[in-house]
Design a protein around this motif. Structure first.
Motif, PDB file in Angstrom:
ATOM      1  N   ALA A  89     -11.096  -1.553  -4.325  1.00  0.00           N
ATOM      2  CA  ALA A  89     -12.510  -1.914  -4.150  1.00  0.00           C
ATOM      3  C   ALA A  89     -13.186  -0.994  -3.141  1.00  0.00           C
ATOM      4  CB  ALA A  89     -12.617  -3.371  -3.702  1.00  0.00           C
ATOM      5  N   ALA A  90     -12.480  -0.677  -2.040  1.00  0.00           N
ATOM      6  CA  ALA A  90     -13.048   0.204  -1.013  1.00  0.00           C
ATOM      7  C   ALA A  90     -13.246   1.612  -1.547  1.00  0.00           C
ATOM      8  CB  ALA A  90     -12.142   0.222   0.211  1.00  0.00           C
ATOM      9  N   LEU A 113      -6.456   2.640   7.298  1.00  0.00           N
ATOM     10  CA  LEU A 113      -7.150   1.735   6.382  1.00  0.00           C
ATOM     11  C   LEU A 113      -7.212   0.325   6.957  1.00  0.00           C
ATOM     12  CD1 LEU A 113      -5.468   2.966   3.075  1.00  0.00           C
ATOM     13  CD2 LEU A 113      -7.864   3.292   3.699  1.00  0.00           C
ATOM     14  N   TRP A 114      -6.108  -0.092   7.568  1.00  0.00           N
ATOM     15  CA  TRP A 114      -6.057  -1.439   8.141  1.00  0.00           C
ATOM     16  C   TRP A 114      -6.940  -1.538   9.390  1.00  0.00           C
ATOM     17  CZ3 TRP A 114      -1.236  -3.642  11.090  1.00  0.00           C
ATOM     18  CH2 TRP A 114      -1.412  -5.007  11.325  1.00  0.00           C
ATOM     19  N   ARG A 115      -6.849  -0.512  10.244  1.00  0.00           N
ATOM     20  CA  ARG A 115      -7.570  -0.556  11.516  1.00  0.00           C
ATOM     21  C   ARG A 115      -9.083  -0.426  11.330  1.00  0.00           C
ATOM     22  NH1 ARG A 115      -5.403   3.643  15.719  1.00  0.00           N
ATOM     23  NH2 ARG A 115      -3.685   2.139  15.728  1.00  0.00           N
ATOM     24  N   HIS A 116      -9.512   0.471  10.442  1.00  0.00           N
ATOM     25  CA  HIS A 116     -10.946   0.769  10.335  1.00  0.00           C
ATOM     26  C   HIS A 116     -11.674  -0.058   9.267  1.00  0.00           C
ATOM     27  CE1 HIS A 116     -10.751   4.158  13.100  1.00  0.00           C
ATOM     28  NE2 HIS A 116      -9.654   4.570  12.481  1.00  0.00           N
ATOM     29  N   ARG A 130     -16.115   3.653   0.485  1.00  0.00           N
ATOM     30  CA  ARG A 130     -15.963   3.351   1.913  1.00  0.00           C
ATOM     31  C   ARG A 130     -14.808   4.129   2.544  1.00  0.00           C
ATOM     32  NH1 ARG A 130     -14.649  -2.063   2.850  1.00  0.00           N
ATOM     33  NH2 ARG A 130     -14.246  -2.477   0.659  1.00  0.00           N
ATOM     34  N   ILE A 131     -13.871   4.609   1.724  1.00  0.00           N
ATOM     35  CA  ILE A 131     -12.725   5.346   2.265  1.00  0.00           C
ATOM     36  C   ILE A 131     -13.200   6.605   2.990  1.00  0.00           C
ATOM     37  CG2 ILE A 131     -10.554   6.521   1.700  1.00  0.00           C
ATOM     38  CD1 ILE A 131     -10.443   3.540   1.171  1.00  0.00           C
ATOM     39  N   LEU A 158       0.830  -1.207   0.000  1.00  0.00           N
ATOM     40  CA  LEU A 158       0.000   0.000   0.000  1.00  0.00           C
ATOM     41  C   LEU A 158       0.866   1.260   0.000  1.00  0.00           C
ATOM     42  CD1 LEU A 158      -2.806  -0.951   2.583  1.00  0.00           C
ATOM     43  CD2 LEU A 158      -2.946  -1.008   0.095  1.00  0.00           C
ATOM     44  N   LEU A 159       2.070   1.159   0.566  1.00  0.00           N
ATOM     45  CA  LEU A 159       2.967   2.313   0.627  1.00  0.00           C
ATOM     46  C   LEU A 159       3.496   2.691  -0.763  1.00  0.00           C
ATOM     47  CD1 LEU A 159       4.947   1.254   3.817  1.00  0.00           C
ATOM     48  CD2 LEU A 159       3.338   3.170   3.656  1.00  0.00           C
TER      49      LEU A 159
END
Length: 563
Positions: A123-124, A109-112, A129-130, A95-96
């Motif tokens: 997809a998000a 993104l990972w936590r929520h 959803r972001i 992702l970086l």
């Protein structure tokens, strides 16, 4: 491991710092790895040649970091990195690679949303959803989708600097002899697919060495051998010394350029191939040991490799009116460099000392203005202190540090510092660093407004592109070029291999309009000053002569331009 691989060690230390940020670890630990990475990157000595005691003498390297460095040198990894990789999903670090996604965003993104891959991120974003995460939003979703599209289009191409380093590493382990890069690497394109090398050494002496270093032997022969090395395809062509010029010419030009030459050969009763010129009447093969002989036989003056793209160079070669292209030896100074005043690693004194070593007349110190949030920018007071420091340092050096700034162009075209501050400087670069995705008219008017300010001398990295990571802004380049001509503002050719902005097509258009080009490395650390050669290479692709380049001028001529 040699000095050139210091960057690889620094990259791993930076990766550890990023993963620690994602894991929300101790701030001091994160900063220690960041400092260590910077120290390794700055080191002029190969890290692999240094003992633990030597490493501990380097500012920014403590005991834990020294142990990590030694482990990376000896094994390619270290316990800290391996431990962190075990704690996160395997695709999360990818992702970086997406422009605009930093460790803190990855953490959110990972936590929520439990997003752990680029595919899940796309997809998000598409399902909106972001924007549900606090601090992001619909604009961030749009930026993410654009950045993912750019990431997908990389298609395995290398930066010019990356291809050059890999090619030189290959040649360094082969038997001594005559070697030349060919293809798009020799032409100096900003990105490279495969690396082509031509040699007069016989295959029997080269192929055994290639077998030792290749991750895969694609094809092995007496005329050509292809391998995979560090994930990249390398094609080695073996040429008879008497045919070397024809082979090198054949493998260097673009497809369109080669077609143009073959058509010209046919019109003169010849057939051009990689072995030479075949006389259609006598069936005699005219062998050509150098490229100049091929061009002479075709009634053309020599076409520099950088111009072999079929953009009118053959007609100009026929009339012997090709321009005398700028050369690295014509460059008298660097017109874009950063010091410790913002986000650089060199002091003013160190910058001047390096300029002396490079035999430069001047270096423009162009730290970021305080309005740019991503860097430790200079306020008017900080700039005044820096100006005083420059005056003192210049007394002891041949290379003069010019007082400058890279001032931010705000979203409405205003500048990040007042005119009263800018008027006291030798040279001002104005650059866009934020709100890069404005519509064409808005971002174009924004840049033109900056050019109309009498204190702005150079527009920095005009399109804002980061090769393979960020697409150029949608500026109306014909309007920008016309405004640069009318306001007598120079446009930068940013020599960083990650930018090379302006590119060759725009450069050619610019000089045809009489626009002045300033080449700057945008150097933040010592080794980046060497990127000037990539700027000159790109300028040559854009048909630039020495007279078209601002920093081929003497310091007095430069000051006249800026005034």
């Amino acid at each position: 491991m040699g000095r050139g691989e210091n960057a690889g060690v620094a990259d791993q230390l930076e990766q550890i710092a990023q993963l620690l940020l994602i894991m929300d670890e101790n701030t001091f630990k994160i900063r220690a790895y960041q400092r260590g990475a910077e120290a390794v990157r700055q080191s002029l000595q190969p890290i692999s040649s240094m003992s633990r005691a030597d490493l501990l003498q380097v500012r920014g390297i403590g005991k834990g970091i020294a142990d990590a460095i030694i482990s990376i040198v000896e094994t390619g990894t270290c316990n800290e990195l391996e431990s962190l990789m075990e704690k996160i999903p395997p695709q999360l670090p990818e992702l970086l690679e997406i422009d605009g996604i930093g460790p803190k965003t990855v953490q959110k993104l990972w936590r929520h949303l439990n997003i752990t891959s680029i595919q899940e991120l796309e997809a998000a974003a598409r399902s909106h959803r972001i924007r549900t995460i606090r601090g992001l939003g619909d604009k961030k979703e749009e930026e993410i989708l654009r950045a993912i599209a750019v990431h997908k289009n990389r298609s395995g191409r290398m930066l010019l600097s990356e291809a050059e380093a890999i090619g030189e590493e290959i040649i360094s382990v082969l038997p001594p002899g005559r070697y030349s890069f060919a293809g798009s690497l020799r032409r100096g394109r900003s990105t490279i697919g495969d690396i082509d090398i031509v040699t007069t050494n016989p295959a029997v002496s080269v192929n055994p060495r290639l077998r030792e270093i290749a991750s895969e032997m694609i094809d092995e022969g007496m005329k050509k051998t292809s391998i995979f090395f560090k994930g990249k395809r390398i094609d080695i062509r073996f040429a008879d010394p008497a045919e070397y010029g024809a082979t090198l010419l054949y493998l260097t030009g673009s497809k369109e350029f080669n077609i143009r030459l073959r058509e010209r050969a046919i019109s003169r009763g010849l057939r051009l191939n990689e072995y030479g010129l075949l006389d259609q009447r006598t069936k005699e093969l005219i062998k050509c040991p150098d490229e100049e002989m091929v061009f002479r036989r075709l009634g053309l003056s020599f076409v520099p490799p950088e111009l072999r793209e079929d953009r009118g160079e053959v007609a100009r070669a026929e009339s012997d009116t090709l321009p005398f292209l700028v050369e690295l030896k014509n460059i008298r100074g660097d017109l874009h460099a950063h010091s410790t005043g913002s986000d650089g690693t060199m002091t003013i004194s160190e910058m001047a000392g390096l300029g002396d070593q490079l035999s430069y007349e001047y270096i423009l110190c162009s730290d970021h203005s305080a309005s740019l949030g991503v860097a430790r920018g200079l306020s008017p007071e900080g700039l005044k202190r820096q100006d005083h420091e420059i005056e003192i340092v210049n007394r002891d050096h041949t290379c003069q540090i010019l007082k400058g700034i890279e001032v931010d162009i705000l979203s409405d075209g205003r500048l990040g510092l007042p005119d009263a501050v800018l008027s006291d400087l030798d040279c001002v670069i104005a650059s866009i660093h934020s709100v890069l995705h404005q519509d064409t008219d808005s971002i174009t008017r924004r840049m033109i407004t900056a050019m109309e300010n009498e204190h702005v001398d150079i527009i920095g990295h005009p399109t804002g592109r980061l090769i393979g990571r960020r697409e150029p802004s949608s500026i109306d380049m014909p309007r920008i070029l016309a405004a640069a001509r009318d306001t007598e503002t120079a446009l930068e050719l940013n020599a960083s291999p990650y930018r090379l902005d302006l590119d060759d097509i725009y450069l050619k258009n610019a000089i045809e309009l009489g626009v002045t080009i300033a080449i700057g490395t945008d150097a933040h650390r010592p080794l980046e000053y060497a990127h000037m050669r990539y700027g000159v290479l790109t300028a040559r692709r854009g048909w630039c002569r020495a007279d078209d380049i601002l920093n081929t001028k003497s310091i007095n001529e430069l000051m006249d331009f800026c005034r």
